[in-house]
Design a protein around this motif. Sequence first.
Motif, PDB file in Angstrom:
ATOM      1  N   THR A 141      -7.493  -3.956  -6.852  1.00 51.59           N
ATOM      2  CA  THR A 141      -7.000  -2.632  -6.484  1.00 51.59           C
ATOM      3  C   THR A 141      -5.479  -2.594  -6.553  1.00 51.59           C
ATOM      4  OG1 THR A 141      -8.853  -2.498  -4.931  1.00 51.59           O
ATOM      5  CG2 THR A 141      -7.154  -0.799  -4.770  1.00 51.59           C
ATOM      6  N   THR A 142      -4.934  -1.492  -7.071  1.00 51.85           N
ATOM      7  CA  THR A 142      -3.494  -1.257  -7.103  1.00 51.85           C
ATOM      8  C   THR A 142      -3.185  -0.080  -6.203  1.00 51.85           C
ATOM      9  OG1 THR A 142      -3.383  -2.061  -9.386  1.00 51.85           O
ATOM     10  CG2 THR A 142      -1.499  -0.817  -8.562  1.00 51.85           C
ATOM     11  N   VAL A 143      -2.233  -0.276  -5.273  1.00 52.91           N
ATOM     12  CA  VAL A 143      -1.867   0.775  -4.320  1.00 52.91           C
ATOM     13  C   VAL A 143      -0.386   1.085  -4.456  1.00 52.91           C
ATOM     14  CG1 VAL A 143      -3.683   0.131  -2.692  1.00 52.91           C
ATOM     15  CG2 VAL A 143      -1.438  -0.934  -2.497  1.00 52.91           C
ATOM     16  N   ARG A 144      -0.016   2.306  -4.023  1.00 57.60           N
ATOM     17  CA  ARG A 144       1.384   2.750  -4.072  1.00 57.60           C
ATOM     18  C   ARG A 144       1.818   3.185  -2.680  1.00 57.60           C
ATOM     19  NH1 ARG A 144       1.307   6.930  -7.695  1.00 57.60           N
ATOM     20  NH2 ARG A 144       1.852   5.569  -9.451  1.00 57.60           N
ATOM     21  N   SER A 145       2.990   2.727  -2.261  1.00 54.91           N
ATOM     22  CA  SER A 145       3.509   3.075  -0.945  1.00 54.91           C
ATOM     23  C   SER A 145       3.892   4.542  -0.903  1.00 54.91           C
ATOM     24  CB  SER A 145       4.727   2.201  -0.610  1.00 54.91           C
ATOM     25  OG  SER A 145       5.334   2.619   0.591  1.00 54.91           O
ATOM     26  N   SER A 146       3.564   5.198   0.215  1.00 55.06           N
ATOM     27  CA  SER A 146       3.900   6.606   0.365  1.00 55.06           C
ATOM     28  C   SER A 146       5.377   6.814   0.684  1.00 55.06           C
ATOM     29  CB  SER A 146       3.048   7.228   1.479  1.00 55.06           C
ATOM     30  OG  SER A 146       3.272   6.538   2.709  1.00 55.06           O
ATOM     31  N   LEU A 147       6.083   5.756   1.097  1.00 56.74           N
ATOM     32  CA  LEU A 147       7.503   5.877   1.432  1.00 56.74           C
ATOM     33  C   LEU A 147       8.405   5.409   0.294  1.00 56.74           C
ATOM     34  CD1 LEU A 147       7.510   4.685   5.160  1.00 56.74           C
ATOM     35  CD2 LEU A 147       7.452   7.009   4.273  1.00 56.74           C
ATOM     36  N   SER A 148       8.235   4.165  -0.126  1.00 57.08           N
ATOM     37  CA  SER A 148       9.129   3.603  -1.143  1.00 57.08           C
ATOM     38  C   SER A 148       8.653   3.843  -2.562  1.00 57.08           C
ATOM     39  CB  SER A 148       9.274   2.096  -0.916  1.00 57.08           C
ATOM     40  OG  SER A 148       8.031   1.431  -1.078  1.00 57.08           O
ATOM     41  N   GLY A 149       7.368   4.124  -2.739  1.00 57.02           N
ATOM     42  CA  GLY A 149       6.845   4.316  -4.077  1.00 57.02           C
ATOM     43  C   GLY A 149       6.535   3.030  -4.820  1.00 57.02           C
ATOM     44  N   LYS A 150       6.708   1.893  -4.171  1.00 55.79           N
ATOM     45  CA  LYS A 150       6.425   0.608  -4.810  1.00 55.79           C
ATOM     46  C   LYS A 150       4.922   0.410  -4.939  1.00 55.79           C
ATOM     47  CE  LYS A 150      10.583  -1.832  -3.253  1.00 55.79           C
ATOM     48  NZ  LYS A 150      11.094  -3.022  -2.526  1.00 55.79           N
ATOM     49  N   GLU A 151       4.540  -0.301  -5.983  1.00 50.45           N
ATOM     50  CA  GLU A 151       3.135  -0.579  -6.239  1.00 50.45           C
ATOM     51  C   GLU A 151       2.830  -2.039  -5.952  1.00 50.45           C
ATOM     52  OE1 GLU A 151       2.114   0.587 -10.160  1.00 50.45           O
ATOM     53  OE2 GLU A 151       2.614   2.709  -9.868  1.00 50.45           O
ATOM     54  N   PHE A 152       1.656  -2.264  -5.386  1.00 47.26           N
ATOM     55  CA  PHE A 152       1.222  -3.609  -5.034  1.00 47.26           C
ATOM     56  C   PHE A 152      -0.208  -3.797  -5.515  1.00 47.26           C
ATOM     57  CE2 PHE A 152       4.308  -2.263  -1.900  1.00 47.26           C
ATOM     58  CZ  PHE A 152       5.197  -3.323  -1.863  1.00 47.26           C
ATOM     59  N   ARG A 153      -0.520  -5.032  -5.866  1.00 50.87           N
ATOM     60  CA  ARG A 153      -1.866  -5.378  -6.309  1.00 50.87           C
ATOM     61  C   ARG A 153      -2.536  -6.204  -5.220  1.00 50.87           C
ATOM     62  NH1 ARG A 153      -3.329  -9.187 -11.514  1.00 50.87           N
ATOM     63  NH2 ARG A 153      -5.593  -8.865 -11.514  1.00 50.87           N
ATOM     64  N   ARG A 154      -3.677  -5.746  -4.729  1.00 51.92           N
ATOM     65  CA  ARG A 154      -4.362  -6.405  -3.631  1.00 51.92           C
ATOM     66  C   ARG A 154      -5.873  -6.416  -3.885  1.00 51.92           C
ATOM     67  NH1 ARG A 154       0.022  -7.740  -2.804  1.00 51.92           N
ATOM     68  NH2 ARG A 154       1.273  -7.634  -0.894  1.00 51.92           N
ATOM     69  N   ASN A 155      -6.549  -7.328  -3.187  1.00 50.98           N
ATOM     70  CA  ASN A 155      -8.006  -7.321  -3.166  1.00 50.98           C
ATOM     71  C   ASN A 155      -8.472  -6.237  -2.211  1.00 50.98           C
ATOM     72  OD1 ASN A 155     -10.801  -8.310  -2.113  1.00 50.98           O
ATOM     73  ND2 ASN A 155     -10.441  -9.491  -3.968  1.00 50.98           N
ATOM     74  N   VAL A 156      -9.639  -5.660  -2.472  1.00 51.38           N
ATOM     75  CA  VAL A 156     -10.121  -4.536  -1.668  1.00 51.38           C
ATOM     76  C   VAL A 156     -10.379  -4.946  -0.226  1.00 51.38           C
ATOM     77  CG1 VAL A 156     -12.566  -4.892  -2.159  1.00 51.38           C
ATOM     78  CG2 VAL A 156     -11.709  -2.579  -1.757  1.00 51.38           C
ATOM     79  N   THR A 157     -10.601  -6.249   0.023  1.00 54.47           N
ATOM     80  CA  THR A 157     -10.827  -6.695   1.398  1.00 54.47           C
ATOM     81  C   THR A 157      -9.571  -6.590   2.250  1.00 54.47           C
ATOM     82  OG1 THR A 157     -10.358  -8.985   0.731  1.00 54.47           O
ATOM     83  CG2 THR A 157     -12.650  -8.270   0.708  1.00 54.47           C
ATOM     84  N   HIS A 158      -8.390  -6.449   1.620  1.00 53.69           N
ATOM     85  CA  HIS A 158      -7.135  -6.318   2.355  1.00 53.69           C
ATOM     86  C   HIS A 158      -6.780  -4.859   2.647  1.00 53.69           C
ATOM     87  CE1 HIS A 158      -5.886 -10.411   0.440  1.00 53.69           C
ATOM     88  NE2 HIS A 158      -6.644 -10.571   1.505  1.00 53.69           N
ATOM     89  N   LEU A 159      -7.682  -3.941   2.324  1.00 49.89           N
ATOM     90  CA  LEU A 159      -7.425  -2.515   2.514  1.00 49.89           C
ATOM     91  C   LEU A 159      -8.338  -1.959   3.586  1.00 49.89           C
ATOM     92  CD1 LEU A 159      -7.224  -1.387  -1.225  1.00 49.89           C
ATOM     93  CD2 LEU A 159      -5.428  -2.373   0.192  1.00 49.89           C
ATOM     94  N   LYS A 160      -7.833  -0.992   4.313  1.00 47.28           N
ATOM     95  CA  LYS A 160      -8.596  -0.294   5.336  1.00 47.28           C
ATOM     96  C   LYS A 160      -8.403   1.198   5.121  1.00 47.28           C
ATOM     97  CE  LYS A 160      -9.330  -0.009  10.320  1.00 47.28           C
ATOM     98  NZ  LYS A 160      -8.878  -0.467  11.642  1.00 47.28           N
ATOM     99  N   LYS A 161      -9.504   1.892   4.920  1.00 45.11           N
ATOM    100  CA  LYS A 161      -9.443   3.302   4.582  1.00 45.11           C
ATOM    101  C   LYS A 161      -8.981   4.129   5.768  1.00 45.11           C
ATOM    102  CE  LYS A 161     -12.215   6.912   2.386  1.00 45.11           C
ATOM    103  NZ  LYS A 161     -13.552   7.256   1.824  1.00 45.11           N
ATOM    104  N   VAL A 162      -8.073   5.074   5.500  1.00 50.51           N
ATOM    105  CA  VAL A 162      -7.598   5.990   6.538  1.00 50.51           C
ATOM    106  C   VAL A 162      -8.540   7.179   6.574  1.00 50.51           C
ATOM    107  CG1 VAL A 162      -5.705   7.450   7.301  1.00 50.51           C
ATOM    108  CG2 VAL A 162      -5.224   5.257   6.212  1.00 50.51           C
ATOM    109  N   PRO A 163      -9.282   7.420   7.674  1.00 50.15           N
ATOM    110  CA  PRO A 163     -10.258   8.522   7.719  1.00 50.15           C
ATOM    111  C   PRO A 163      -9.571   9.872   7.853  1.00 50.15           C
ATOM    112  CG  PRO A 163     -10.148   7.427   9.838  1.00 50.15           C
ATOM    113  CD  PRO A 163      -9.243   6.638   8.909  1.00 50.15           C
ATOM    114  N   ASP A 164     -10.295  10.914   7.502  1.00 47.36           N
ATOM    115  CA  ASP A 164      -9.791  12.274   7.689  1.00 47.36           C
ATOM    116  C   ASP A 164      -9.768  12.616   9.169  1.00 47.36           C
ATOM    117  OD1 ASP A 164      -9.598  12.462   4.973  1.00 47.36           O
ATOM    118  OD2 ASP A 164     -11.595  13.358   4.736  1.00 47.36           O
TER     119      ASP A 164
END
Length: 336
Positions: free
Chosen positions: A232-255
């Motif tokens: 998975t590739t993610v982008r920071s909402s503040l700095s705009g930097k992109e990072f590559r991570r495994n999906v196990t390191h992500l936690k979904k933000v609910p509505d």
Amino acid sequence: MRKEMPTGPWEDIAIDFLGPLPEGQHLFVVVDSYSRYLEVCETTNTECKETIQHLLEIFGRYGVPSLIKADNGPQFSSEEFKRFCQEYGIQLVNTIPYWPQMNGQVERQNRSILKRLRIAQELGKDWRKELREFLLVYHSTNHSTTGEAPSKLMFGRRIKGRLPRVPASINDESVRDFDNLQKAKGKLYSDKKRHAEHSDIQEGDRVLVKRMKKDHKLQTEFQVIHKKGSDTTVRSSLSGKEFRRNVTHLKKVPDSNDKTSDDKDDERVQNNEHQLMEENAQHSTTNAGSLPQTEDSRGKRKRREPVRYDDYVPYYVEEAIGGVVASGSTDMDKTL
């Protein structure tokens, strides 16, 4: 006199030292007589013990040869080197003194290597890098004597150099089937051990990323911009930097309308507590007439009378006259 070609790769090898170089190093050169494959090691020590260590390192990659051909250098003609060859079942052949033609293959390779090193020195280039590039080209190019690339005769395939090539087709269906079977078994075992579950994170979701380096505790939201499997590739909402991570390191933000995982956990705990309280109340109501109520609600283990009391019946003592006891039981009397 010309010697016949060995029957296979890495059966007959020739070894020699090239040097000293301007910085005081030597190159330990090993040539396979069948494929003309080269191994070159840089060393600052040409003693027998160090030479044996280099050979053991090379043997770990290609195996132990049947024959080694070397000159009469002190490291190759020593008793220690002879014992080493005898221990590994290697036939040691020392060339005739002052007749380097007897070990012509390695001497010819030394001349080619030395020419490349001189060119690198004249051009002011890194001779180590130039040497590695020379070996890559040499191993992937057809040899003038055998007509095949040294890597083709050594490994059964031509290694890829800078020039593009058509990949050779290999009949390895049985190997692929066995590899897929073992990978499937390993996946089942790992998924069961780790309690793996399918991730519902998709591209465009807002997520929290686990910090590998905890410099501070401020949380930043990220957005998933690319997802392929667990990559998975993610982008920071503040700095705009992109990072590559495994999906196990992500936690979904609910509505805002959805419950967070913490809320679900709290609700689950509360439901369990209510269910436990109802079961305790029902149990207390059922046994209210038979058991006394105590403050301690913990369960107690069932106490069992000793075996020596199995032949006795409990009584309430009402009166004792002499050695006779009057019992309160109406079933039978017992004499002490």
